[in-house]
Design a protein around this motif. Structure first.
Motif, PDB file in Angstrom:
ATOM      1  N   ASN A  18      10.683  -9.639  -7.067  1.00  0.00           N
ATOM      2  CA  ASN A  18      12.118  -9.311  -7.076  1.00  0.00           C
ATOM      3  C   ASN A  18      12.583  -8.551  -8.315  1.00  0.00           C
ATOM      4  O   ASN A  18      13.763  -8.234  -8.426  1.00  0.00           O
ATOM      5  CB  ASN A  18      12.979 -10.571  -6.896  1.00  0.00           C
ATOM      6  N   LYS A  19      11.680  -8.247  -9.244  1.00  0.00           N
ATOM      7  CA  LYS A  19      12.061  -7.443 -10.416  1.00  0.00           C
ATOM      8  C   LYS A  19      12.238  -5.981 -10.005  1.00  0.00           C
ATOM      9  O   LYS A  19      11.524  -5.478  -9.133  1.00  0.00           O
ATOM     10  CB  LYS A  19      10.980  -7.522 -11.502  1.00  0.00           C
ATOM     11  N   ILE A  20      13.178  -5.309 -10.659  1.00  0.00           N
ATOM     12  CA  ILE A  20      13.326  -3.860 -10.509  1.00  0.00           C
ATOM     13  C   ILE A  20      12.462  -3.216 -11.594  1.00  0.00           C
ATOM     14  O   ILE A  20      12.632  -3.497 -12.791  1.00  0.00           O
ATOM     15  CB  ILE A  20      14.787  -3.407 -10.650  1.00  0.00           C
ATOM     16  N   VAL A  21      11.525  -2.383 -11.165  1.00  0.00           N
ATOM     17  CA  VAL A  21      10.562  -1.806 -12.119  1.00  0.00           C
ATOM     18  C   VAL A  21      10.488  -0.298 -11.933  1.00  0.00           C
ATOM     19  O   VAL A  21      10.884   0.248 -10.900  1.00  0.00           O
ATOM     20  CB  VAL A  21       9.158  -2.419 -11.928  1.00  0.00           C
ATOM     21  N   THR A  22       9.965   0.362 -12.967  1.00  0.00           N
ATOM     22  CA  THR A  22       9.672   1.794 -12.886  1.00  0.00           C
ATOM     23  C   THR A  22       8.202   2.000 -13.260  1.00  0.00           C
ATOM     24  O   THR A  22       7.735   1.505 -14.292  1.00  0.00           O
ATOM     25  CB  THR A  22      10.560   2.601 -13.846  1.00  0.00           C
ATOM     26  N   LEU A  23       7.484   2.703 -12.393  1.00  0.00           N
ATOM     27  CA  LEU A  23       6.071   3.022 -12.618  1.00  0.00           C
ATOM     28  C   LEU A  23       5.893   4.533 -12.578  1.00  0.00           C
ATOM     29  O   LEU A  23       6.617   5.233 -11.874  1.00  0.00           O
ATOM     30  CB  LEU A  23       5.189   2.398 -11.532  1.00  0.00           C
ATOM     31  N   SER A  24       4.927   5.024 -13.318  1.00  0.00           N
ATOM     32  CA  SER A  24       4.591   6.453 -13.269  1.00  0.00           C
ATOM     33  C   SER A  24       3.079   6.607 -13.167  1.00  0.00           C
ATOM     34  O   SER A  24       2.318   5.812 -13.731  1.00  0.00           O
ATOM     35  CB  SER A  24       5.090   7.180 -14.517  1.00  0.00           C
ATOM     36  N   GLY A  25       2.657   7.629 -12.449  1.00  0.00           N
ATOM     37  CA  GLY A  25       1.221   7.873 -12.326  1.00  0.00           C
ATOM     38  C   GLY A  25       0.922   8.965 -11.327  1.00  0.00           C
ATOM     39  O   GLY A  25       1.799   9.747 -10.954  1.00  0.00           O
ATOM     40  N   TRP A  26      -0.330   8.992 -10.914  1.00  0.00           N
ATOM     41  CA  TRP A  26      -0.805   9.997  -9.968  1.00  0.00           C
ATOM     42  C   TRP A  26      -0.813   9.428  -8.550  1.00  0.00           C
ATOM     43  O   TRP A  26      -1.115   8.250  -8.345  1.00  0.00           O
ATOM     44  CB  TRP A  26      -2.232  10.431 -10.323  1.00  0.00           C
ATOM     45  N   VAL A  27      -0.508  10.271  -7.580  1.00  0.00           N
ATOM     46  CA  VAL A  27      -0.597   9.857  -6.175  1.00  0.00           C
ATOM     47  C   VAL A  27      -2.085   9.803  -5.807  1.00  0.00           C
ATOM     48  O   VAL A  27      -2.724  10.828  -5.580  1.00  0.00           O
ATOM     49  CB  VAL A  27       0.155  10.835  -5.257  1.00  0.00           C
ATOM     50  N   HIS A  28      -2.601   8.597  -5.783  1.00  0.00           N
ATOM     51  CA  HIS A  28      -4.034   8.411  -5.551  1.00  0.00           C
ATOM     52  C   HIS A  28      -4.380   8.585  -4.075  1.00  0.00           C
ATOM     53  O   HIS A  28      -5.330   9.272  -3.714  1.00  0.00           O
ATOM     54  CB  HIS A  28      -4.430   7.008  -6.031  1.00  0.00           C
ATOM     55  N   ARG A  29      -3.570   7.953  -3.223  1.00  0.00           N
ATOM     56  CA  ARG A  29      -3.828   8.008  -1.783  1.00  0.00           C
ATOM     57  C   ARG A  29      -2.537   7.739  -1.025  1.00  0.00           C
ATOM     58  O   ARG A  29      -1.693   6.962  -1.476  1.00  0.00           O
ATOM     59  CB  ARG A  29      -4.888   6.970  -1.416  1.00  0.00           C
ATOM     60  N   LYS A  30      -2.375   8.384   0.126  1.00  0.00           N
ATOM     61  CA  LYS A  30      -1.201   8.148   0.990  1.00  0.00           C
ATOM     62  C   LYS A  30      -1.667   7.657   2.352  1.00  0.00           C
ATOM     63  O   LYS A  30      -2.702   8.100   2.862  1.00  0.00           O
ATOM     64  CB  LYS A  30      -0.396   9.453   1.175  1.00  0.00           C
ATOM     65  N   ARG A  31      -0.859   6.739   2.927  1.00  0.00           N
ATOM     66  CA  ARG A  31      -1.143   6.268   4.283  1.00  0.00           C
ATOM     67  C   ARG A  31       0.188   6.272   5.056  1.00  0.00           C
ATOM     68  O   ARG A  31       1.100   5.499   4.741  1.00  0.00           O
ATOM     69  CB  ARG A  31      -1.758   4.862   4.260  1.00  0.00           C
ATOM     70  N   ASP A  32       0.283   7.123   6.034  1.00  0.00           N
ATOM     71  CA  ASP A  32       1.523   7.311   6.784  1.00  0.00           C
ATOM     72  C   ASP A  32       1.480   6.468   8.059  1.00  0.00           C
ATOM     73  O   ASP A  32       0.644   6.691   8.941  1.00  0.00           O
ATOM     74  CB  ASP A  32       1.691   8.793   7.142  1.00  0.00           C
ATOM     75  N   HIS A  33       2.358   5.469   8.132  1.00  0.00           N
ATOM     76  CA  HIS A  33       2.444   4.603   9.308  1.00  0.00           C
ATOM     77  C   HIS A  33       3.668   4.934  10.166  1.00  0.00           C
ATOM     78  O   HIS A  33       4.189   4.082  10.875  1.00  0.00           O
ATOM     79  CB  HIS A  33       2.489   3.139   8.878  1.00  0.00           C
ATOM     80  N   GLY A  34       4.161   6.146  10.082  1.00  0.00           N
ATOM     81  CA  GLY A  34       5.308   6.575  10.883  1.00  0.00           C
ATOM     82  C   GLY A  34       6.625   6.221  10.227  1.00  0.00           C
ATOM     83  O   GLY A  34       7.238   7.059   9.548  1.00  0.00           O
ATOM     84  N   ASN A  35       7.052   4.979  10.377  1.00  0.00           N
ATOM     85  CA  ASN A  35       8.313   4.578   9.759  1.00  0.00           C
ATOM     86  C   ASN A  35       8.130   4.077   8.331  1.00  0.00           C
ATOM     87  O   ASN A  35       9.101   3.833   7.619  1.00  0.00           O
ATOM     88  CB  ASN A  35       8.998   3.495  10.609  1.00  0.00           C
ATOM     89  N   LEU A  36       6.871   3.907   7.931  1.00  0.00           N
ATOM     90  CA  LEU A  36       6.551   3.482   6.565  1.00  0.00           C
ATOM     91  C   LEU A  36       5.503   4.410   5.973  1.00  0.00           C
ATOM     92  O   LEU A  36       4.582   4.857   6.671  1.00  0.00           O
ATOM     93  CB  LEU A  36       6.002   2.049   6.546  1.00  0.00           C
ATOM     94  N   LEU A  37       5.653   4.698   4.688  1.00  0.00           N
ATOM     95  CA  LEU A  37       4.658   5.503   3.971  1.00  0.00           C
ATOM     96  C   LEU A  37       4.173   4.698   2.767  1.00  0.00           C
ATOM     97  O   LEU A  37       4.983   4.261   1.943  1.00  0.00           O
ATOM     98  CB  LEU A  37       5.288   6.823   3.505  1.00  0.00           C
ATOM     99  N   PHE A  38       2.868   4.479   2.723  1.00  0.00           N
ATOM    100  CA  PHE A  38       2.281   3.731   1.612  1.00  0.00           C
ATOM    101  C   PHE A  38       1.654   4.711   0.618  1.00  0.00           C
ATOM    102  O   PHE A  38       0.958   5.662   1.009  1.00  0.00           O
ATOM    103  CB  PHE A  38       1.212   2.756   2.113  1.00  0.00           C
ATOM    104  N   ILE A  39       1.926   4.468  -0.647  1.00  0.00           N
ATOM    105  CA  ILE A  39       1.368   5.288  -1.728  1.00  0.00           C
ATOM    106  C   ILE A  39       0.605   4.369  -2.681  1.00  0.00           C
ATOM    107  O   ILE A  39       1.141   3.361  -3.150  1.00  0.00           O
ATOM    108  CB  ILE A  39       2.489   5.982  -2.544  1.00  0.00           C
ATOM    109  N   ASP A  40      -0.649   4.701  -2.939  1.00  0.00           N
ATOM    110  CA  ASP A  40      -1.370   4.043  -4.042  1.00  0.00           C
ATOM    111  C   ASP A  40      -1.102   4.872  -5.293  1.00  0.00           C
ATOM    112  O   ASP A  40      -1.511   6.039  -5.376  1.00  0.00           O
ATOM    113  CB  ASP A  40      -2.869   3.989  -3.767  1.00  0.00           C
ATOM    114  N   LEU A  41      -0.381   4.266  -6.231  1.00  0.00           N
ATOM    115  CA  LEU A  41      -0.037   4.956  -7.469  1.00  0.00           C
ATOM    116  C   LEU A  41      -1.026   4.536  -8.548  1.00  0.00           C
ATOM    117  O   LEU A  41      -1.255   3.346  -8.759  1.00  0.00           O
ATOM    118  CB  LEU A  41       1.392   4.603  -7.892  1.00  0.00           C
TER     119      LEU A  41
END
Length: 595
Positions: A18-41
């Motif tokens: 439940n914490k609000i966080v900020t992360l920065s990095g490279w887009v390692h991998r994307k997985r598109d599930h249609g209504n959801l998009l997963f990013i490995d940062l």
């Protein structure tokens, strides 16, 4: 932490829910599930899974963005749904639900993917090394290298050593390899040399009254590349100590290596007190002065057996009568191996440039006899002699090579490794160190037939210096030593010759007159003539140590920005052309003949 991140990509756990966080990095991998998009940062520290819903205004931005683009995401930490956790990741039980993203840098189409550990051609990996280094395995190797160097520095200081830096621009000296030369603008027509090693300087440090020195030293040699040697430059732990004998150096290195390898590996160290093997014994038993002691196979000299009348193997007997040696490797309980096993070893030896490996096994029916293509040429009595020399038993097999000593050593050295791996005899979960000692001071150059220094020309000969027989130089042994681990030479070292008059005598044997010695080694000879302590040292290779700890076979896997086999930096395009103005300033003209 700052506007780019409150946490790194390996920090977040269920405790951050439940914490609000900020992360920065490279887009390692994307997985598109249609209504959801997963990013490995991904950042330097690790990976965090981030997720965005298709009703988010940034969804289309993320949908279009290419792998390895750099982004910043802000959102809430949430627990992953049951069954979707990733136990391989520290962050594997949570994900970040993205509210806001910022694109910090877009990537072009990649010449090689960072995700995964696929093999890619070396030229691609080296040209795009900055991408290659983002991959997990090699990234970890470079981190390991940094930690190893930091640990070494700490341990050396605990052992009472001081760290000094020696010059990079120096004079050329005969270290055994080609120098890299640097033209002097202020001294037209003259050149500096990049140091092949800080050899003379570290001795001068001892002459200057310091007691224990070390340095993580860059060294430069214009040599061809090998798997365990970089072309151009490499790094070594350079060490020198005053008022020491050989055993004092051994004690320091053994202490360091044991603590270092225990710190960074779970493999077993077979002997914390490293065995000492004389050079002559190493060449006889292993065919090399870099033996892998994890390998139990031993080489035996059986030349004398071929002087017997009841041995009828005429090919070898004729060679022996002309001075050839016969040596062999015995393998235990291999009589029941298929014929193909033996023939494949013989065929492999021929592919290495040898004439092959003769073989047979020992069996007993009515009497002891040889089973195999050449077993019939040996009488029972001659086989019993072989059994005695080689400690053979019934059921064992024997591979033989015949030729001059160097040829036999070469083929049996590599055959020893080949056969052991075929029989699965090498325990890969061990580090087996040893010292190779008692090197000859001099050797005969095979091409010129002249006497040369065999190792380090600045070494102290063994024995009573006053009674040294200089008329038989090939019998003189030196206080020179190598440290070897798992068949990899980590370093050479020596107790130094600190007596100028003795140095003149030894150099004269190798064809150097007093005047030439004074010219080539003026700084060293001059310093030694003002009172020098007995001193010695060694210089283990950092690259090879890390290579062993990382379980890699090639030194480029543990080096940040290596060159290729042709000593070219494909990323920075070095070596490169320089303009005529630069050459004119250095008083240099190019004279390159075109093919």
């Amino acid at each position: 932490m700052n506007k780019y991140r409150t946490h790194n990509c390996s920090e977040l756990t269920e405790n951050d829910n439940n914490k609000i966080v900020t992360l920065s990095g490279w887009v390692h991998r994307k997985r598109d599930h249609g209504n959801l998009l997963f990013i490995d940062l991904r950042d330097h520290f690790g990976l965090t899974q981030c997720v965005i819903e298709n009703n988010n205004k940034f969804f289309k931005t993320l949908e279009k963005i290419k792998p390895e683009s750099v982004i910043s995401v802000t959102g809430k930490v949430i627990k992953r749904e049951k069954g979707t956790e990733n136990s391989d990741l520290i962050t594997g039980r949570i994900e970040v639900s993205i509210d806001i993203i910022k694109v910090l840098a877009e990537a072009k189409d990649l010449p090689m993917p960072v995700f995964g550990e696929q093999d890619y051609p070396e030229d691609i990996r080296l040209k795009y090394r900055f991408l290659d280094l983002r991959r997990e395995a090699i990234h970890k190797n470079i981190i390991l290298r940094s930690k190893v160097i930091s640990f070494i520095r700490s341990e050396m200081m605990k052992l009472g050593f001081l760290e000094f830096q020696t010059p990079i621009l120096t004079s050329s000296s005969p270290e055994g390899a080609r120098d890299f030369l640097v033209p002097s603008r202020l001294n037209p027509g003259k050149f500096y040399a990049l140091p092949q090693a800080p050899q003379q300087f570290k001795q001068l440090i001892m002459v200057s009254g310091f007691d224990k020195y070390f340095q993580i030293a860059p060294c430069f040699r214009d040599e061809d590349a090998r798997a365990d040697r970089s072309p151009g430059e490499f790094y070594q732990l350079d060490i020198e100590m005053s008022f020491v004998e050989q055993e004092d150096v051994f004690k320091v290195i053994e202490t360091l290596m044991v603590s270092l390898f225990k710190k960074f590996s779970t493999k077993k160290i077979t002997n914390t007190k490293f065995p000492k093997i004389p050079y002559v014994e190493a060449m006889l038993k292993y065919g090399t002065d870099k033996p892998d002691l994890r390998n139990p196979l031993i080489i035996n000299d059986i030349t004398q057996v071929f002087l017997r009348d009841d041995v009828k193997f005429d090919i070898f007997k004729k060679l022996v009568s002309k001075g050839s040696k016969v040596r062999c490797i015995v393998t235990r309980n291999t009589i029941d191996k298929p014929r193909s096993f033996f023939d494949n070893i013989d065929r492999w030896a021929k592919e290495q440039g040898a004439s092959g490996l003769a073989y047979f096994s020992l069996e007993k029916t009515v009497k002891i006899s040889g089973k195999g293509p050449i077993g019939k040429f040996f009488s029972e009595d001659s086989l019993k002699e072989l059994m005695k020399i080689c400690k053979m038993e019934l059921g064992d097999s024997l591979f033989m090579a015949c030729g001059n000593e160097n040829e036999v050593e070469k083929i049996l050295s590599i055959s020893r490794d080949k056969i052991a791996r075929e029989l699965n005899l090498i325990d890969e979960n061990q580090y087996s160190f040893c010292w190779i000692i008692d090197y000859p001071m001099f050797e005969i150059d095979e091409q010129t037939k002249k006497i040369n220094f065999s190792h380090n020309p600045f070494s102290m000969p063994q024995g009573d210096i006053e009674k040294l027989n200089l008329n038989e130089p090939l019998k003189i042994k030196a206080y020179q030593y190598d440290i070897v681990c798992n068949g990899v030479e980590l370093s050479s070292g020596a107790i130094r010759n600190h007596i100028p008059e003795l140095m003149y005598k030894l150099f004269s044997i190798a064809g150097y007159g007093k005047k030439e010695v004074n010219e080539k080694f003026s700084g060293m000879i001059n310093a030694l003539s003002y009172g020098a302590p007995p001193h010695g040292g060694i210089a283990p290779g950092i690259d090879r140590i890390v290579m062993l700890l990382a379980n890699k076979k090639n030194i480029r896997e543990v080096t940040l920005f290596p060159m290729n086999q042709n000593a070219q930096d494909l990323m920075m395009m070095a070596p490169s052309d320089v303009d005529d103005k630069q050459l004119k300033e250095l008083s240099i003209k190019k004279d390159i003949k075109k093919n």
